[in-house]
Design a protein around this motif. Structure first.
Motif, PDB file in Angstrom:
ATOM      1  N   ILE A   6       0.848  -1.185   0.000  1.00  0.00           N
ATOM      2  CA  ILE A   6       0.000   0.000   0.000  1.00  0.00           C
ATOM      3  C   ILE A   6       0.886   1.239   0.000  1.00  0.00           C
ATOM      4  N   ARG A   7       0.567   2.172  -0.878  1.00  0.00           N
ATOM      5  CA  ARG A   7       1.223   3.483  -0.881  1.00  0.00           C
ATOM      6  C   ARG A   7       0.120   4.524  -0.840  1.00  0.00           C
ATOM      7  N   CYS A   8       0.251   5.502   0.032  1.00  0.00           N
ATOM      8  CA  CYS A   8      -0.768   6.546   0.092  1.00  0.00           C
ATOM      9  C   CYS A   8      -0.142   7.867   0.526  1.00  0.00           C
ATOM     10  N   GLU A   9      -0.764   8.942   0.074  1.00  0.00           N
ATOM     11  CA  GLU A   9      -0.330  10.289   0.431  1.00  0.00           C
ATOM     12  C   GLU A   9      -1.047  10.721   1.712  1.00  0.00           C
ATOM     13  N   VAL A  10      -0.304  11.263   2.646  1.00  0.00           N
ATOM     14  CA  VAL A  10      -0.860  11.712   3.920  1.00  0.00           C
ATOM     15  C   VAL A  10      -0.471  13.171   4.123  1.00  0.00           C
ATOM     16  N   LYS A  15      -0.067  13.153   9.691  1.00  0.00           N
ATOM     17  CA  LYS A  15       0.864  12.033   9.740  1.00  0.00           C
ATOM     18  C   LYS A  15       0.860  11.323  11.096  1.00  0.00           C
ATOM     19  N   PHE A  18      -2.302   9.243  11.307  1.00  0.00           N
ATOM     20  CA  PHE A  18      -2.181   8.098  10.405  1.00  0.00           C
ATOM     21  C   PHE A  18      -1.314   7.012  11.048  1.00  0.00           C
ATOM     22  N   GLN A  22      -2.377   3.150  12.134  1.00  0.00           N
ATOM     23  CA  GLN A  22      -1.711   1.963  11.608  1.00  0.00           C
ATOM     24  C   GLN A  22      -1.250   1.032  12.728  1.00  0.00           C
ATOM     25  N   TRP A  41       7.773   5.847   6.089  1.00  0.00           N
ATOM     26  CA  TRP A  41       7.609   7.012   5.211  1.00  0.00           C
ATOM     27  C   TRP A  41       8.662   6.974   4.118  1.00  0.00           C
ATOM     28  N   GLU A  48       4.435  10.388   1.578  1.00  0.00           N
ATOM     29  CA  GLU A  48       3.968   9.080   1.119  1.00  0.00           C
ATOM     30  C   GLU A  48       4.286   8.019   2.154  1.00  0.00           C
ATOM     31  N   CYS A  50       4.257   3.976   3.055  1.00  0.00           N
ATOM     32  CA  CYS A  50       4.369   2.688   2.373  1.00  0.00           C
ATOM     33  C   CYS A  50       4.159   1.604   3.408  1.00  0.00           C
TER      34      CYS A  50
END
Length: 54
Positions: A6-10, A15, A18, A22, A41, A48, A50
């Motif tokens: 999974i890759r996502c912009e935060v 942060k 997030f 997780q 990160w 991003e 990961c």
């Protein structure tokens, strides 16, 4: 075994939230089929995240 990448912009101000969210995945460590996840990160793209779940 199933691997999930999974890759996502935060957003910078989210942060910490997030990361805290997780960490709650560790509650699943006793569930059959869930072995764990690791993440961090992206150094090249600081916003991003990961994550590798298995």
């Amino acid at each position: 075994m199933l691997l999930k990448w999974i890759r996502c912009e935060v957003e910078e101000e989210k942060k910490a939230l997030f990361s805290a969210a997780q960490e709650k995945w560790c509650d699943l460590k006793g569930c059959p089929g869930f072995l764990g996840q690791i993440g961090g990160w992206n150094i090249a793209k600081p916003q991003e995240a990961c994550i590798l779940a298995f």
